[in-house]
Design a protein around this motif. Sequence first.
Motif, PDB file in Angstrom:
ATOM      1  N   CYS A 150       0.849  -1.179   0.000  1.00 40.89           N
ATOM      2  CA  CYS A 150       0.000   0.000   0.000  1.00 40.89           C
ATOM      3  C   CYS A 150       0.892   1.238   0.000  1.00 40.89           C
ATOM      4  O   CYS A 150       1.939   1.271   0.656  1.00 40.89           O
ATOM      5  CB  CYS A 150      -0.865  -0.023   1.259  1.00 40.89           C
ATOM      6  SG  CYS A 150      -1.868   1.441   1.511  1.00 40.89           S
ATOM      7  N   SER A 151       0.443   2.249  -0.717  1.00 41.85           N
ATOM      8  CA  SER A 151       1.169   3.515  -0.766  1.00 41.85           C
ATOM      9  C   SER A 151       0.166   4.649  -0.608  1.00 41.85           C
ATOM     10  O   SER A 151      -0.958   4.559  -1.112  1.00 41.85           O
ATOM     11  CB  SER A 151       1.897   3.647  -2.105  1.00 41.85           C
ATOM     12  OG  SER A 151       2.417   4.948  -2.272  1.00 41.85           O
ATOM     13  N   ALA A 152       0.577   5.699   0.082  1.00 37.73           N
ATOM     14  CA  ALA A 152      -0.310   6.845   0.243  1.00 37.73           C
ATOM     15  C   ALA A 152       0.491   8.136   0.209  1.00 37.73           C
ATOM     16  O   ALA A 152       1.533   8.246   0.864  1.00 37.73           O
ATOM     17  CB  ALA A 152      -1.079   6.745   1.554  1.00 37.73           C
ATOM     18  N   LEU A 153      -0.002   9.088  -0.572  1.00 33.67           N
ATOM     19  CA  LEU A 153       0.564  10.430  -0.580  1.00 33.67           C
ATOM     20  C   LEU A 153      -0.166  11.207   0.513  1.00 33.67           C
ATOM     21  O   LEU A 153      -1.381  11.421   0.407  1.00 33.67           O
ATOM     22  CB  LEU A 153       0.350  11.082  -1.938  1.00 33.67           C
ATOM     23  CG  LEU A 153       0.965  12.473  -2.143  1.00 33.67           C
ATOM     24  CD1 LEU A 153       2.479  12.397  -2.049  1.00 33.67           C
ATOM     25  CD2 LEU A 153       0.526  13.051  -3.482  1.00 33.67           C
ATOM     26  N   VAL A 154       0.552  11.572   1.562  1.00 34.17           N
ATOM     27  CA  VAL A 154      -0.095  12.084   2.766  1.00 34.17           C
ATOM     28  C   VAL A 154       0.362  13.502   3.078  1.00 34.17           C
ATOM     29  O   VAL A 154       1.564  13.789   3.056  1.00 34.17           O
ATOM     30  CB  VAL A 154       0.212  11.168   3.973  1.00 34.17           C
ATOM     31  CG1 VAL A 154      -0.492  11.685   5.222  1.00 34.17           C
ATOM     32  CG2 VAL A 154      -0.224   9.732   3.679  1.00 34.17           C
TER      33      VAL A 154
ATOM     34  N   TYR B 206       4.143   7.468   1.630  1.00 37.43           N
ATOM     35  CA  TYR B 206       4.409   6.495   2.675  1.00 37.43           C
ATOM     36  C   TYR B 206       4.062   5.106   2.148  1.00 37.43           C
ATOM     37  O   TYR B 206       3.194   4.959   1.277  1.00 37.43           O
ATOM     38  CB  TYR B 206       3.585   6.801   3.926  1.00 37.43           C
ATOM     39  CG  TYR B 206       3.998   8.081   4.617  1.00 37.43           C
ATOM     40  CD1 TYR B 206       3.498   9.306   4.212  1.00 37.43           C
ATOM     41  CD2 TYR B 206       4.907   8.064   5.676  1.00 37.43           C
ATOM     42  CE1 TYR B 206       3.886  10.486   4.837  1.00 37.43           C
ATOM     43  CE2 TYR B 206       5.289   9.236   6.318  1.00 37.43           C
ATOM     44  CZ  TYR B 206       4.782  10.438   5.882  1.00 37.43           C
ATOM     45  OH  TYR B 206       5.168  11.611   6.488  1.00 37.43           O
ATOM     46  N   TRP B 207       4.726   4.102   2.717  1.00 38.78           N
ATOM     47  CA  TRP B 207       4.555   2.729   2.272  1.00 38.78           C
ATOM     48  C   TRP B 207       4.292   1.791   3.437  1.00 38.78           C
ATOM     49  O   TRP B 207       4.832   1.969   4.530  1.00 38.78           O
ATOM     50  CB  TRP B 207       5.818   2.250   1.545  1.00 38.78           C
ATOM     51  CG  TRP B 207       6.042   2.943   0.243  1.00 38.78           C
ATOM     52  CD1 TRP B 207       6.666   4.135   0.058  1.00 38.78           C
ATOM     53  CD2 TRP B 207       5.630   2.496  -1.049  1.00 38.78           C
ATOM     54  NE1 TRP B 207       6.677   4.464  -1.276  1.00 38.78           N
ATOM     55  CE2 TRP B 207       6.055   3.478  -1.974  1.00 38.78           C
ATOM     56  CE3 TRP B 207       4.956   1.370  -1.515  1.00 38.78           C
ATOM     57  CZ2 TRP B 207       5.808   3.351  -3.350  1.00 38.78           C
ATOM     58  CZ3 TRP B 207       4.720   1.257  -2.872  1.00 38.78           C
ATOM     59  CH2 TRP B 207       5.139   2.228  -3.766  1.00 38.78           C
ATOM     60  N   GLY B 208       3.452   0.783   3.177  1.00 33.35           N
ATOM     61  CA  GLY B 208       3.271  -0.281   4.140  1.00 33.35           C
ATOM     62  C   GLY B 208       4.350  -1.329   3.966  1.00 33.35           C
ATOM     63  O   GLY B 208       5.192  -1.245   3.067  1.00 33.35           O
ATOM     64  N   LYS B 209       4.303  -2.347   4.833  1.00 31.93           N
ATOM     65  CA  LYS B 209       5.324  -3.399   4.782  1.00 31.93           C
ATOM     66  C   LYS B 209       4.971  -4.512   3.811  1.00 31.93           C
ATOM     67  O   LYS B 209       5.801  -5.361   3.511  1.00 31.93           O
ATOM     68  CB  LYS B 209       5.535  -3.966   6.185  1.00 31.93           C
ATOM     69  CG  LYS B 209       6.142  -2.963   7.148  1.00 31.93           C
ATOM     70  CD  LYS B 209       6.389  -3.583   8.523  1.00 31.93           C
ATOM     71  CE  LYS B 209       7.035  -2.552   9.447  1.00 31.93           C
ATOM     72  NZ  LYS B 209       7.285  -3.118  10.807  1.00 31.93           N
TER      73      LYS B 209
END
Length: 119
Positions: free
Chosen positions: A95-99, A108-111
């Motif tokens: 998962c990736s999110a522009l925060v 940001y990235w999940g594992k």
Amino acid sequence: QVQLVESGGGLVQAGGSLRLSCVASGTIFSIPSMGWYRQSLGKQRELVARITGGDRTNYADSVKGRFTISRDNAKNTVYLQMSSLKPEDTAVYYCSALVVTNRPLMDYWGKGTLVTVSS
């Protein structure tokens, strides 16, 4: 600090379905876009699907018509509904999110969560 936690991966037979979820937590002002990427053994990480705050979506050609990305803005959560799964969909899904936070804008990235599709 922002954290992304994925869930929903697992083992499924070809033709089956899975739904991945990713929750963002921390000091979050807004999330302009969220998405899913995947990386299989020996290959580079690739975009699977991405969705903006206005629900504009884009998909990799390989998953169009089979995968659906959606988000719940109130819960800072993004989903990936995967159907008609194929062995070549086997990968670790990230998962990736522009925060937007109190720090400079960044992704940001999940594992990651492992999806295995058996033939």
